[in-house]
Design a protein around this motif. Structure first.
Motif, PDB file in Angstrom:
ATOM      1  N   SER A  29     -13.799   0.459  24.381  1.00 61.45           N
ATOM      2  CA  SER A  29     -14.023   0.622  23.065  1.00 61.45           C
ATOM      3  C   SER A  29     -14.389  -0.671  22.541  1.00 61.45           C
ATOM      4  O   SER A  29     -14.512  -0.758  21.367  1.00 61.45           O
ATOM      5  CB  SER A  29     -12.530   0.689  22.606  1.00 61.45           C
ATOM      6  N   SER A  30     -14.465  -1.782  23.171  1.00 57.81           N
ATOM      7  CA  SER A  30     -15.070  -3.016  23.107  1.00 57.81           C
ATOM      8  C   SER A  30     -15.699  -3.599  24.134  1.00 57.81           C
ATOM      9  O   SER A  30     -15.415  -3.265  25.263  1.00 57.81           O
ATOM     10  CB  SER A  30     -14.152  -4.102  22.445  1.00 57.81           C
ATOM     11  N   VAL A  31     -16.926  -4.367  23.743  1.00 54.09           N
ATOM     12  CA  VAL A  31     -17.881  -5.115  24.775  1.00 54.09           C
ATOM     13  C   VAL A  31     -17.843  -6.621  24.573  1.00 54.09           C
ATOM     14  O   VAL A  31     -17.879  -7.167  23.609  1.00 54.09           O
ATOM     15  CB  VAL A  31     -19.004  -4.479  25.127  1.00 54.09           C
ATOM     16  N   ALA A  32     -18.131  -7.315  25.455  1.00 55.04           N
ATOM     17  CA  ALA A  32     -18.692  -8.881  25.472  1.00 55.04           C
ATOM     18  C   ALA A  32     -19.958  -8.922  26.053  1.00 55.04           C
ATOM     19  O   ALA A  32     -20.048  -8.884  27.028  1.00 55.04           O
ATOM     20  CB  ALA A  32     -17.443  -9.761  25.951  1.00 55.04           C
ATOM     21  N   ILE A  33     -20.936  -9.599  25.036  1.00 52.11           N
ATOM     22  CA  ILE A  33     -22.164  -9.987  25.601  1.00 52.11           C
ATOM     23  C   ILE A  33     -22.233 -11.416  26.021  1.00 52.11           C
ATOM     24  O   ILE A  33     -21.669 -12.276  25.252  1.00 52.11           O
ATOM     25  CB  ILE A  33     -23.394  -9.863  24.478  1.00 52.11           C
ATOM     26  N   ASN A  34     -22.479 -11.827  27.312  1.00 50.30           N
ATOM     27  CA  ASN A  34     -22.721 -13.459  27.674  1.00 50.30           C
ATOM     28  C   ASN A  34     -24.210 -13.798  27.186  1.00 50.30           C
ATOM     29  O   ASN A  34     -25.117 -13.009  27.319  1.00 50.30           O
ATOM     30  CB  ASN A  34     -22.808 -13.116  29.128  1.00 50.30           C
ATOM     31  N   SER A  35     -24.117 -15.023  27.061  1.00 48.32           N
ATOM     32  CA  SER A  35     -25.489 -15.707  26.659  1.00 48.32           C
ATOM     33  C   SER A  35     -25.176 -17.188  26.688  1.00 48.32           C
ATOM     34  O   SER A  35     -24.087 -17.636  26.947  1.00 48.32           O
ATOM     35  CB  SER A  35     -25.459 -15.281  25.091  1.00 48.32           C
ATOM     36  N   ASN A  36     -26.620 -17.665  26.987  1.00 49.46           N
ATOM     37  CA  ASN A  36     -26.667 -19.259  27.096  1.00 49.46           C
ATOM     38  C   ASN A  36     -27.017 -19.878  25.700  1.00 49.46           C
ATOM     39  O   ASN A  36     -27.703 -20.766  25.752  1.00 49.46           O
ATOM     40  CB  ASN A  36     -27.876 -19.386  28.266  1.00 49.46           C
ATOM     41  N   SER A  37     -26.979 -19.090  24.670  1.00 53.28           N
ATOM     42  CA  SER A  37     -27.248 -19.585  23.484  1.00 53.28           C
ATOM     43  C   SER A  37     -25.943 -20.446  22.746  1.00 53.28           C
ATOM     44  O   SER A  37     -25.077 -20.003  23.394  1.00 53.28           O
ATOM     45  CB  SER A  37     -27.375 -18.212  22.259  1.00 53.28           C
ATOM     46  N   PRO A  38     -26.049 -21.085  21.679  1.00 51.41           N
ATOM     47  CA  PRO A  38     -24.917 -21.542  21.159  1.00 51.41           C
ATOM     48  C   PRO A  38     -23.763 -20.818  20.800  1.00 51.41           C
ATOM     49  O   PRO A  38     -22.563 -21.211  20.671  1.00 51.41           O
ATOM     50  CB  PRO A  38     -25.655 -22.350  19.728  1.00 51.41           C
ATOM     51  N   ALA A  39     -23.881 -19.488  20.508  1.00 55.52           N
ATOM     52  CA  ALA A  39     -22.918 -18.663  20.343  1.00 55.52           C
ATOM     53  C   ALA A  39     -21.904 -18.528  21.533  1.00 55.52           C
ATOM     54  O   ALA A  39     -20.850 -17.666  21.474  1.00 55.52           O
ATOM     55  CB  ALA A  39     -23.415 -17.291  19.850  1.00 55.52           C
ATOM     56  N   GLY A  40     -22.500 -18.627  22.787  1.00 57.04           N
ATOM     57  CA  GLY A  40     -21.655 -18.117  24.025  1.00 57.04           C
ATOM     58  C   GLY A  40     -21.497 -16.798  24.210  1.00 57.04           C
ATOM     59  O   GLY A  40     -22.466 -15.951  24.131  1.00 57.04           O
ATOM     60  N   THR A  41     -20.150 -16.524  24.357  1.00 53.76           N
ATOM     61  CA  THR A  41     -19.885 -15.045  24.606  1.00 53.76           C
ATOM     62  C   THR A  41     -19.647 -14.291  23.099  1.00 53.76           C
ATOM     63  O   THR A  41     -19.159 -14.858  22.518  1.00 53.76           O
ATOM     64  CB  THR A  41     -18.466 -14.907  25.308  1.00 53.76           C
ATOM     65  N   ILE A  42     -20.301 -13.320  23.109  1.00 57.73           N
ATOM     66  CA  ILE A  42     -20.239 -12.441  21.770  1.00 57.73           C
ATOM     67  C   ILE A  42     -19.634 -11.059  21.955  1.00 57.73           C
ATOM     68  O   ILE A  42     -19.983 -10.343  22.586  1.00 57.73           O
ATOM     69  CB  ILE A  42     -21.791 -12.275  21.303  1.00 57.73           C
ATOM     70  N   SER A  43     -18.616 -11.072  21.119  1.00 54.36           N
ATOM     71  CA  SER A  43     -17.604  -9.788  21.221  1.00 54.36           C
ATOM     72  C   SER A  43     -18.272  -8.839  20.211  1.00 54.36           C
ATOM     73  O   SER A  43     -18.786  -9.013  19.205  1.00 54.36           O
ATOM     74  CB  SER A  43     -15.987 -10.241  20.607  1.00 54.36           C
ATOM     75  N   LEU A  44     -18.289  -7.297  20.723  1.00 50.53           N
ATOM     76  CA  LEU A  44     -18.675  -6.444  19.878  1.00 50.53           C
ATOM     77  C   LEU A  44     -17.672  -5.439  19.881  1.00 50.53           C
ATOM     78  O   LEU A  44     -16.929  -5.049  20.909  1.00 50.53           O
ATOM     79  CB  LEU A  44     -19.954  -5.789  20.327  1.00 50.53           C
ATOM     80  N   SER A  45     -17.523  -4.535  18.765  1.00 52.86           N
ATOM     81  CA  SER A  45     -16.368  -3.504  18.534  1.00 52.86           C
ATOM     82  C   SER A  45     -17.280  -2.217  18.486  1.00 52.86           C
ATOM     83  O   SER A  45     -18.611  -2.281  17.935  1.00 52.86           O
ATOM     84  CB  SER A  45     -15.399  -3.640  17.358  1.00 52.86           C
ATOM     85  N   GLN A  46     -16.783  -1.229  18.644  1.00 52.85           N
ATOM     86  CA  GLN A  46     -17.267   0.035  18.794  1.00 52.85           C
ATOM     87  C   GLN A  46     -17.342   0.595  17.302  1.00 52.85           C
ATOM     88  O   GLN A  46     -16.376   0.388  16.632  1.00 52.85           O
ATOM     89  CB  GLN A  46     -16.587   1.258  19.352  1.00 52.85           C
ATOM     90  N   VAL A  47     -18.453   1.138  17.036  1.00 58.51           N
ATOM     91  CA  VAL A  47     -18.848   1.745  15.549  1.00 58.51           C
ATOM     92  C   VAL A  47     -18.827   3.286  15.709  1.00 58.51           C
ATOM     93  O   VAL A  47     -19.500   3.811  16.602  1.00 58.51           O
ATOM     94  CB  VAL A  47     -20.145   1.262  15.136  1.00 58.51           C
ATOM     95  N   GLY A  48     -17.817   3.957  14.963  1.00 60.78           N
ATOM     96  CA  GLY A  48     -17.648   5.310  15.124  1.00 60.78           C
ATOM     97  C   GLY A  48     -17.373   5.888  16.505  1.00 60.78           C
ATOM     98  O   GLY A  48     -16.378   5.236  17.051  1.00 60.78           O
ATOM     99  N   THR A  49     -17.369   7.042  16.684  1.00 62.71           N
ATOM    100  CA  THR A  49     -17.029   7.759  17.911  1.00 62.71           C
ATOM    101  C   THR A  49     -18.183   7.960  18.866  1.00 62.71           C
ATOM    102  O   THR A  49     -19.276   8.051  18.530  1.00 62.71           O
ATOM    103  CB  THR A  49     -16.206   9.015  17.488  1.00 62.71           C
ATOM    104  N   ASN A  50     -17.872   8.314  20.217  1.00 62.15           N
ATOM    105  CA  ASN A  50     -18.775   8.673  21.184  1.00 62.15           C
ATOM    106  C   ASN A  50     -19.542  10.043  20.846  1.00 62.15           C
ATOM    107  O   ASN A  50     -18.990  11.078  20.231  1.00 62.15           O
ATOM    108  CB  ASN A  50     -18.087   8.768  22.455  1.00 62.15           C
ATOM    109  N   THR A  51     -20.758   9.990  21.102  1.00 58.47           N
ATOM    110  CA  THR A  51     -21.595  11.382  20.581  1.00 58.47           C
ATOM    111  C   THR A  51     -22.133  11.987  22.055  1.00 58.47           C
ATOM    112  O   THR A  51     -22.551  11.268  22.746  1.00 58.47           O
ATOM    113  CB  THR A  51     -22.627  10.750  19.860  1.00 58.47           C
ATOM    114  N   ASP A  52     -22.198  13.237  21.886  1.00 56.11           N
ATOM    115  CA  ASP A  52     -22.776  13.870  23.147  1.00 56.11           C
ATOM    116  C   ASP A  52     -24.089  13.988  22.971  1.00 56.11           C
ATOM    117  O   ASP A  52     -24.631  14.636  21.797  1.00 56.11           O
ATOM    118  CB  ASP A  52     -22.020  15.254  23.272  1.00 56.11           C
ATOM    119  N   VAL A  53     -25.100  13.241  23.614  1.00 57.37           N
ATOM    120  CA  VAL A  53     -26.611  13.599  23.336  1.00 57.37           C
ATOM    121  C   VAL A  53     -27.300  14.209  24.340  1.00 57.37           C
ATOM    122  O   VAL A  53     -28.418  13.787  24.897  1.00 57.37           O
ATOM    123  CB  VAL A  53     -27.101  12.270  22.979  1.00 57.37           C
ATOM    124  N   SER A  54     -26.527  15.273  25.123  1.00 61.36           N
ATOM    125  CA  SER A  54     -27.167  15.843  26.232  1.00 61.36           C
ATOM    126  C   SER A  54     -28.376  16.606  25.796  1.00 61.36           C
ATOM    127  O   SER A  54     -28.499  16.841  24.677  1.00 61.36           O
ATOM    128  CB  SER A  54     -26.095  16.946  26.784  1.00 61.36           C
TER     129      SER A  54
END
Length: 252
Positions: A55-80
């Motif tokens: 439901s949430s993820v974290a992007i690693n980076s070598n930028s000044p922001a370091g680790t960037i947290s992201l939260s899920q938007v909306g709900t999971n979608t079946d794209v079969s």
């Protein structure tokens, strides 16, 4: 330039994740002008099983922001894909793993200020997730390797002068088309990624190696390579470097 590695994955936490994209947008107007927002899309094999995406993820980076947290938007979608196999259509929790059922989840960060100047090799933003499914046949021991997504933000220059990202200038390309997980054998098929750049920058496309955790290379099965990753009769699948279209004539 955006590098998006589309591949496959399973894990105890996010089992059967197929791959995804990391992108970002530069906001030039409004109360957050000069700031970035980062986005991630994840895909998983949603065939029969109980595995879920985070439901949430974290992007690693070598930028000044370091680790960037992201939260899920909306709900999971079946794209079969819209096609049928006996006895049921391809849908989440309907067919078995490896038959093309696909679920999509989207994530985004808060507004972020990046104060600094990328080096010539750029700032790398990455995300890894264990592990790929064993049903993948073009990689060696796919189930023992992690999924690894990577995007690179390169310097932006005006009249030859590298600009500080404190006032952002450029957004990454983004992908408007969902992946294709099942196509018919015996017919030529062309898949268009429909990438779009908000700044109308020119885009170019090239195959990229499949990577595992920390960017280590994954070995390909006999007959496949990073520049020949798809079954296409007796010749390599074709990638148009200008349009991004992938053309294959699958026999399996």
């Amino acid at each position: 330039l955006l590098v998006a590695l589309m591949s496959f994955s399973i894990s105890a936490y996010a089992t059967h994740a197929y791959g995804g994209e990391i992108t970002w947008k530069c906001f030039s107007t409004g109360p957050n002008a000069g700031k970035f927002k980062f986005y991630m899309t994840l895909y998983r094999d949603c065939g029969s099983g109980t595995a879920t995406l985070p439901s949430s993820v974290a992007i690693n980076s070598n930028s000044p922001a370091g680790t960037i947290s992201l939260s899920q938007v909306g709900t999971n979608t079946d794209v079969s894909p819209s096609c049928y196999i006996s006895p049921s259509p391809i849908r989440c929790n309907t067919v078995s793993s490896g038959q093309g059922a696909l679920e999509e989840a989207k994530f985004e960060s808060a507004f972020i200020n990046l104060n600094g100047t990328p080096s010539a090799t750029g700032w790398t933003f990455s995300y890894s997730l264990c592990c790929r499914p064993n049903t993948i046949s073009n990689l060696v021991n796919a189930g023992s390797s992690d999924l690894f997504l990577r995007a690179v933000m390169y310097p932006y220059a005006v009249n030859g002068q590298i600009q500080n990202t404190n006032s952002c200038y450029d957004s990454s390309p983004r992908f408007l088309e969902s992946p294709k997980t099942a196509i018919c054998t015996g017919y030529k098929h062309t898949y268009g990624q429909f990438s779009f750049d908000n700044d109308l920058d020119s885009l170019t496309y090239a195959w990229a190696p499949v990577l595992s955790n920390n960017g280590s290379a994954v070995a390909y099965s006999t007959g496949y390579s990073f520049s020949n990753p798809l079954p296409n009769d007796s010749v390599a699948a074709q990638l148009n470097s200008l349009t991004g279209k992938v053309t294959v004539y699958p026999t399996i």
